[in-house]
Enzyme design. Structure first.
Site, short mmCIF file in Angstrom:
data_model
loop_
_atom_site.label_atom_id
_atom_site.label_comp_id
_atom_site.label_asym_id
_atom_site.label_seq_id
_atom_site.Cartn_x
_atom_site.Cartn_y
_atom_site.Cartn_z
N ARG A 53 0.86 -1.18 0.00
CA ARG A 53 0.00 0.00 0.00
C ARG A 53 0.90 1.23 0.00
NH1 ARG A 53 2.35 1.84 3.81
NH2 ARG A 53 0.79 3.47 3.89
N GLY A 54 0.26 2.42 -0.07
CA GLY A 54 1.05 3.64 -0.25
C GLY A 54 1.15 3.89 -1.75
N ALA A 55 0.87 5.12 -2.15
CA ALA A 55 0.72 5.42 -3.58
C ALA A 55 1.91 4.96 -4.45
CB ALA A 55 0.44 6.91 -3.75
N ASP A 244 -1.83 10.81 -2.07
CA ASP A 244 -2.11 9.75 -3.06
C ASP A 244 -2.42 10.32 -4.42
OD1 ASP A 244 -2.56 8.33 -0.41
OD2 ASP A 244 -2.66 6.71 -1.90
#
Ligand code: MRU
Length: 367
Positions: A53-55, A244
């Site tokens: 996860r995390g952009a 994001d």
């Protein structure tokens, strides 16, 4: 960055050269588990279930997902199917679309026989680019922490508040919001990080706290609602978060609750910085209100997971069984509340002009 003194990234090509390995972030901070992705479906599941996860990391994982798909079916149809299924995993981080568009452009010009090797190579380049970008963000952001230290007369610790996890776990390495913190710590500037727990999935409490701890950076986990209190009492010198998706005019979509921290920072005249790699800028969206906001399973709000002292993972219900819950995963902070954006090309005002000054090649696009 290092885990128990050993350099590690969040995603890498496995030794067999045909599969990909990731750190399963749903198991942190209690277990460090490496997971193998062998197909595009594995990659899509890992993104949807937030094992990655995390952009920026979502972008890199999607690129590797396309590469894995090319081993299964390198035809035009196979490429379309892979891009479509990966694009449907999470809606807010624009890095996902950026990586998929880039992979498609790159592969469309090649024959089916060439595609797998080319896709693996291109995904590797995207991962390396992410590392270089974040290293540069760290360099530019370091200046802001140095300024804060100078403003304190070089006495005392620079107190930094962050929300969610925008550290190396959210990227391939270094992180965005935390890259300047690591640089400052390594440069022996005294820093301390207030870590918002970040309900409902607690990326701050579980991931940010873990990675800061691994690097030795002093930090304290706080309940999400504590930030305003600390700001009012002079306990926060600056805030840094990630994003994001950043609109062309500098509005930023980030983890739910970011907006409230920006409001509290503005009320207390505390600088609120947002760190972002350029693939996070959506030049097609002017107004942040147009950014799609992910809504996730309400179970993430009604239940909470943790580990018992015996090392067993348990999930318990927090709310009355009949109470409905809503799970908005992101919010938009308007540019007017953002003191500056920290990019790989430097620091700029959160505005269309500010961004275009750093990315002049986008002027025609934006006209
Ligand atoms: O839902 P998540 O954990 O993927 O959300 C992550 C964030 O909100 C980060 O702040 C953002 O992706 C920036 S990461 C460098």
């Amino acid at each position: 960055m290092k885990v128990a003194g050993r350099p590690m990234r969040t995603i890498w090509l496995a030794e067999d050269g045909r599969t990909v390995e990731i750190i399963d972030q749903t198991r942190l901070p209690h277990e460090l588990v490496v997971l193998r992705l062998a197909s595009a479906a594995d990659a899509a599941r890992a993104i949807r279930d937030m094992q990655v996860r995390g952009a920026p990391l979502i972008g890199a994982a999607a690129a590797y997902g396309v590469a894995l798909a090319m081993a299964e079916d390198p035809s035009e149809k196979g490429l379309d199917r892979a891009v479509e299924s990966l694009a449907a995993t999470r809606p807010t981080a624009v890095n996902l679309r950026w990586a998929l568009d880039g992979m498609r452009r790159h592969l469309s010009e090649l024959s089916a026989e060439q595609r797998f090797a080319a896709a693996i190579a291109r995904a590797g380049e995207i991962a390396e680019e992410d590392v270089a970008i974040n290293r540069a963000i760290g360099e530019h952001g370091l200046r802001l922490i140095e300024d804060a230290h100078r403003r304190k007369g070089r006495r005392g610790t620079v107190q930094i508040l962050t929300h969610c996890n925008a550290g190396w776990l959210a990227t391939v390495d270094w992180g965005t919001a935390l890259a300047p913190v690591y640089r400052a710590y390594d440069a022996r500037i005294p820093v301390h990080v207030w870590v918002d727990e970040t309900r409902p999935r607690n990326q701050g409490a579980s991931l940010t706290a873990w990675e800061l701890g691994q690097h030795g950076v002093p930090h304290t986990v706080i309940a999400d609602n504590a930030g305003g209190h600390l700001m009012r009492h002079g306990e926060v010198d600056l805030c840094i978060t990630g994003t994001d998706r950043t609109s062309a005019s500098g509005d930023v979509a980030n983890k739910i609750g970011t907006y409230l921290k920006a409001l509290a920072a503005a009320d207390n005249a505390i600088p609120f910085y947002v760190a972002l790699p350029s693939p996070t800028i959506d030049w097609d969206i002017e107004d942040g209100g147009a950014i799609p906001i992910e809504q996730r399973d309400p179970r993430e709000v009604t239940h909470i997971a943790g580990w018992t002292e015996a090392g067993e993972r348990v999930e318990v219900r927090l709310t009355p069984a009949d109470s409905p819950a809503a799970n908005y995963a992101f919010d938009v902070t308007p540019a007017r509340l953002v003191t500056a954006l920290i990019t790989e090309r430097g620091v700029c005002p959160a505005s269309r002009e500010g961004l275009l000054r750093l990315f002049p090649e986008r002027r025609r696009h934006a006209a």
